[in-house]
Write a protein that holds these residues in place. Structure first.
Motif, mmCIF file in Angstrom:
data_model
loop_
_atom_site.group_PDB
_atom_site.id
_atom_site.type_symbol
_atom_site.label_atom_id
_atom_site.label_comp_id
_atom_site.label_asym_id
_atom_site.label_seq_id
_atom_site.Cartn_x
_atom_site.Cartn_y
_atom_site.Cartn_z
ATOM 1 N N HIS A 234 0.762 -1.445 0.408
ATOM 2 C CA HIS A 234 0.177 -0.312 0.036
ATOM 3 C C HIS A 234 0.961 1.528 0.034
ATOM 4 C CE1 HIS A 234 -3.643 -2.094 1.104
ATOM 5 N NE2 HIS A 234 -2.941 -3.235 1.684
ATOM 6 N N TYR A 235 2.105 1.512 -1.117
ATOM 7 C CA TYR A 235 2.740 2.272 -0.932
ATOM 8 C C TYR A 235 2.379 3.457 -1.383
ATOM 9 C CZ TYR A 235 3.484 1.726 -5.474
ATOM 10 O OH TYR A 235 3.313 1.276 -7.062
ATOM 11 N N ARG A 236 1.752 3.892 -1.834
ATOM 12 C CA ARG A 236 0.363 5.055 -2.620
ATOM 13 C C ARG A 236 0.082 5.630 -1.475
ATOM 14 N NH1 ARG A 236 3.339 6.032 -6.818
ATOM 15 N NH2 ARG A 236 3.408 4.544 -8.552
ATOM 16 N N GLN A 240 0.824 9.160 0.757
ATOM 17 C CA GLN A 240 0.030 9.995 1.574
ATOM 18 C C GLN A 240 -0.528 10.854 2.923
ATOM 19 O OE1 GLN A 240 -3.926 8.583 0.064
ATOM 20 N NE2 GLN A 240 -3.505 8.898 -1.779
ATOM 21 N N MET A 241 0.895 9.490 3.496
ATOM 22 C CA MET A 241 0.617 9.668 5.041
ATOM 23 C C MET A 241 2.108 10.186 5.297
ATOM 24 S SD MET A 241 -0.634 5.918 7.011
ATOM 25 C CE MET A 241 -2.308 5.013 6.108
ATOM 26 N N GLY A 242 2.514 10.309 4.718
ATOM 27 C CA GLY A 242 3.901 11.408 4.332
ATOM 28 C C GLY A 242 4.659 10.298 4.797
ATOM 29 N N LEU A 243 4.803 9.060 4.781
ATOM 30 C CA LEU A 243 5.763 7.533 4.854
ATOM 31 C C LEU A 243 6.076 7.393 3.128
ATOM 32 C CD1 LEU A 243 3.768 5.805 7.190
ATOM 33 C CD2 LEU A 243 6.253 6.904 7.422
ATOM 34 N N ALA A 244 6.903 5.997 3.203
ATOM 35 C CA ALA A 244 7.182 5.060 2.048
ATOM 36 C C ALA A 244 7.239 4.240 2.411
ATOM 37 C CB ALA A 244 8.382 6.166 1.134
ATOM 38 N N ALA A 245 7.731 3.706 1.265
ATOM 39 C CA ALA A 245 7.776 2.076 1.161
ATOM 40 C C ALA A 245 9.489 2.092 0.594
ATOM 41 C CB ALA A 245 7.255 1.714 0.165
#
Length: 287
Positions: A234-236, A240-245
């Motif tokens: 769910h990297y997209r 949107q939460m300010g995180l990344a994979a």
């Protein structure tokens, strides 16, 4: 079961015009021997959450259970809880204060009331567990490198022989070698001692490599609770939460877009390497 949280809410400024949720209706279970990663943007509630797990903060509402006992019940022994659920804060070396390393590591078990022999035995075992050579034990902790100080601070918690070890950004500020050494020591504790580990980290690569399961926090709410492969799929949404994979996830996705049939759920460099070698082996076999 080690820890269970049921509908935890924590409010800052409760009952005032400035009331704000730091945690909102958070529930989860952590079983004995699991390695849990906790991720979230700055201000997401992850550090607030872990301070509830050994009673340093008390929820505005909801329940926390340790080994199926309600830690908020009247007469519950919080001191004993904190010896079972050890918490290593970010930059724990700032809390070092004794004249030498060995004395600093003895501090926790001494406060627990053990005999001198038991205290020193626990300190020796803890220092060995974190891989600090004996030649450093009688030095001032302030003469050590950043990574060595971090080991001493972790040993101080391990000397109390916790069943659960919580670490808040344990590699913050360390160079790559120091970071890798600390994480490998934590991983060894998990594997060899069957210790339950809860690791808060900003490094998606570290979380993907070590954690069995990830809790994702955003604005005080739990957004995901699943194995790394499921979460990073769910990297997209994470973006949107300010995180990344992990970076390798994006590399693999680009390769897939170019028609290279790598598995979609690759989250580590080692997995990517194995996948590419497998494809090359198949291609060679077809020639």
């Amino acid at each position: 079961m080690a820890i269970r949280a049921e509908h935890i809410n924590y409010l800052y400024g409760e009952g005032t015009a400035f009331e704000q949720y730091a945690l909102k209706d958070v529930s989860f279970e952590i079983h004995d021997g699991q390695f849990i990663g906790v991720i979230g943007h700055t201000g997401s509630g992850k550090s607030t959450l872990i301070q509830h797990l050994n009673g340093l903060l008390r929820a505005s509402s909801g329940k926390i259970y340790y080994n199926d006992e309600d830690i908020y019940q009247d007469g519950y022994n919080m001191k004993l809880l904190r010896s079972h659920v050890g918490l290593v804060f970010q930059y724990p070396e700032h809390q070092l204060f004794e004249v030498d390393v060995f004395s600093d590591v003895c501090f926790g078990p001494r406060n627990q009331g053990y005999s001198k022999e038991e205290i020193e035995q626990r300190a020796r075992e803890a220092l060995i567990q974190v891989g600090l050579e004996e030649r450093f034990w009688r030095q001032s902790p302030f003469e050590l490198s950043g990574g060595q100080k971090r080991r001493v601070a972790i040993a101080g918690v391990l000397a109390m022989q916790p069943e659960v070890l919580i670490l808040d950004e344990p590699t913050a500020g360390l160079d790559p070698r120091g970071r890798d050494e600390i994480l490998e020591q934590i991983s060894a504790l998990h594997k060899e001692k069957k210790m339950t580990i809860i690791l808060v980290s900003h490094s998606m690569e570290d979380i993907a490599r070590y954690a069995d399961r990830i809790l994702v926090m955003s604005h005080g709410e739990k957004m995901f609770d699943a194995p790394p492969k499921e979460v990073f799929r769910h990297y997209r949404e994470l973006e949107q939460m300010g995180l990344a994979a992990p970076q390798i996830t994006y590399v693999v996705q680009r390769l897939r877009d170019q028609g290279i049939p790598l598995k979609e759920d690759i989250t580590t460099v080692e997995e990517a390497k194995a996948g590419i070698l497998e494809l090359l082996g198949k291609a060679g076999g077809e020639v």
